[in-house]
Enzyme design. Structure first.
Site, PDB file in Angstrom:
ATOM      1  N   HIS A  84      -7.800 -10.460  -7.685  1.00  0.00           N
ATOM      2  CA  HIS A  84      -8.291 -10.392  -6.314  1.00  0.00           C
ATOM      3  C   HIS A  84      -7.501  -9.355  -5.512  1.00  0.00           C
ATOM      4  O   HIS A  84      -6.401  -8.978  -5.874  1.00  0.00           O
ATOM      5  CB  HIS A  84      -8.150 -11.759  -5.615  1.00  0.00           C
ATOM      6  CG  HIS A  84      -8.803 -12.876  -6.377  1.00  0.00           C
ATOM      7  ND1 HIS A  84     -10.135 -13.104  -6.368  1.00  0.00           N
ATOM      8  CD2 HIS A  84      -8.273 -13.826  -7.180  1.00  0.00           C
ATOM      9  CE1 HIS A  84     -10.407 -14.147  -7.121  1.00  0.00           C
ATOM     10  NE2 HIS A  84      -9.295 -14.601  -7.630  1.00  0.00           N
ATOM     11  N   SER A 139       0.835  -1.201   0.000  1.00  0.00           N
ATOM     12  CA  SER A 139       0.000   0.000   0.000  1.00  0.00           C
ATOM     13  C   SER A 139       0.876   1.260   0.000  1.00  0.00           C
ATOM     14  O   SER A 139       1.675   1.455  -0.905  1.00  0.00           O
ATOM     15  CB  SER A 139      -0.946  -0.043   1.206  1.00  0.00           C
ATOM     16  OG  SER A 139      -1.769   1.086   1.252  1.00  0.00           O
ATOM     17  N   ASP A 174       0.107  -4.114  -4.040  1.00  0.00           N
ATOM     18  CA  ASP A 174      -1.064  -3.237  -4.032  1.00  0.00           C
ATOM     19  C   ASP A 174      -0.701  -1.804  -3.630  1.00  0.00           C
ATOM     20  O   ASP A 174      -1.170  -1.298  -2.610  1.00  0.00           O
ATOM     21  CB  ASP A 174      -2.143  -3.778  -3.091  1.00  0.00           C
ATOM     22  CG  ASP A 174      -3.006  -4.826  -3.779  1.00  0.00           C
ATOM     23  OD1 ASP A 174      -3.173  -4.735  -5.013  1.00  0.00           O
ATOM     24  OD2 ASP A 174      -3.510  -5.730  -3.093  1.00  0.00           O
TER      25      ASP A 174
END
Length: 421
Positions: free
Chosen positions: A214, A150, A174
């Site tokens: 996903h 993140s 991500d």
């Protein structure tokens, strides 16, 4: 996370255990604190400080070994990352490395996302100072692998910019999108921030180097270490092209294999370097996963050459029978490009189980136009089935096949006959 004391009986460092009350406190009294927690195989269960009070380097840190930096992201509830303990265990089981967990929980635990975003720069500045100190002790930038989740991915990028892209590797899992997507390269993680940058992005919105289906980039990366899954992916212009079997050829990327995802992706550095020299600065690849850990799937490509012009409006589905006679139904990436005379058409198929021993293949031809003919026979010159997940397995072939519309036929497959030169 509870850790036992180390052999020298000094207290182990613990990850900052915060909660929602700390997010409320941050509204009125913002704070930031950065703790570097060092793990090696000598102190797997007890985090120690990277530097001692006298600024000397921890005796367990080996400057000649690879150093993995784990950096978490936005933590609005202040909780400890659920993946942290397992990630440490898997990494140290895979390789004898130094691991530095960057605990900036007090700085990431806030209801104000923009404040956490601003703090990423401060964390990167702090880490850069520690890295300069490590370099004085003989460490090497080339041995540093940053893994950022993140906001941690962008922190890694900012550190990389400080050292002019000379870090060995940055892996972004991500990377945060808000306040970063669409920004110039100096304001976010960029492919120039290290000698090798790989990103697993499971969000369909935003910038991605590797895209999966996903929200589980961290766990996919861990599965690539902990399991025997071979997470191959496909270089492609778009996800739409990938879904229609337009990107099953990896020969232009690598003659021996499609690119794979995860920790071992670093082995592709040489191929990527050649592509960059040829003008391809960034490679985007796609893959789908299963819905449960360890998310393994198995890709095959069925290559077909037809002889019948009337098949140009049709398509073929197929299934495999394993050595036990059980049917394995794939997800077919349809509808692929239409058939033309003597043109090779490739159909990408994804299986949830590895069909290692194939007893036969079931083929069904469907005519998509109104020109249906129940008595007609549609002729295939050859078909070849090849595992993309395990490219070293020999392909299987069948020649001179006649199909009727909507009639399933099961055929045995044999070793392919070499093409005459």
């Amino acid at each position: 996370i509870c850790w036992v004391r180390s052999d020298n009986k000094r207290p182990c460092l613990e990850f900052s255990q915060l909660n929602v009350k700390d997010s409320f406190r941050d509204l009125f009294n913002p704070r930031i604190e950065i703790i570097l927690m060092m793990y090696t195989r000598n102190n797997l269960n007890c985090a120690e400080p990277l530097f001692e009070h006298n600024n000397s380097l921890n005796i367990n840190f080996n400057t000649q070994k690879k150093t993995v930096w784990l950096i978490h992201g936005y933590r609005p509830m202040g909780s400890i990352p659920s993946w942290l303990q397992n990630f440490l265990r898997i990494l140290l089981n895979e390789e004898d490395v130094n691991i530095i967990v960057v605990d900036w929980n007090r700085g990431a635990t806030t209801f104000i996302y923009n404040r956490a975003v601003k703090n990423t720069r401060k964390v990167a500045e702090n880490l850069s100072r520690h890295i300069k100190n490590l370099l004085k002790h003989g460490a090497s930038l080339d041995n540093f692998h940053f893994i950022g989740v993140s906001l941690g991915a962008h922190i890694s990028g900012f550190v990389g910019k400080t050292f002019h892209g000379q870090l060995g590797r940055i892996t972004g899992l991500d990377p945060a999108g808000p306040k970063f997507s669409g920004k110039p390269s100096y304001s976010r993680l960029d492919y120039t921030d290290a000698k090798f940058v790989d990103v697993i992005h499971s969000d369909s919105n935003g910038i991605e180097y590797i895209k999966c289906d996903h929200q589980r980039a961290v766990y996919l990366f861990m599965a690539s270490l902990e399991t025997n899954c071979n997470f191959i992916s496909f270089p492609c212009h778009s996800y739409k092209d990938y879904k229609t079997s337009l990107c099953v050829d990896c020969d232009s990327f690598n003659e021996t294999s499609c690119p794979w995802l995860g920790y071992q992706a670093e082995l592709l550095k040489g191929v990527l370097r050649e592509r960059m020299q040829g003008g391809t600065l960034r490679t985007t690849v796609f893959l789908d996963t299963s819905g449960r850990y360890p998310f393994c799937t198995y890709y095959f490509v069925l290559s077909i050459i037809v002889l019948d012009k009337t098949m140009k409006d049709g398509y073929i589905s197929f299934k495999l029978l394993n050595q036990f006679g059980m049917t394995e139904e794939p997800k077919l990436y349809e509808k692929n490009q239409p058939f033309y005379k003597l043109q090779e058409v490739k159909i990408l198929a994804q299986f949830l189980n590895d069909v290692e021993s194939i007893s036969s293949i079931g083929l069904t031809y469907f005519q998509s136009s109104n020109l249906q003919c129940s008595t007609c026979k549609y002729r295939i010159q050859s078909l070849m089935l090849k595992s993309l997940t395990y490219p070293k397995r020999p392909p299987l072939c069948r020649y001179n096949i006649a199909l009727k519309e909507k009639e399933e036929v099961f055929l045995n497959l044999d070793t392919c006959t070499p093409k005459k030169t």
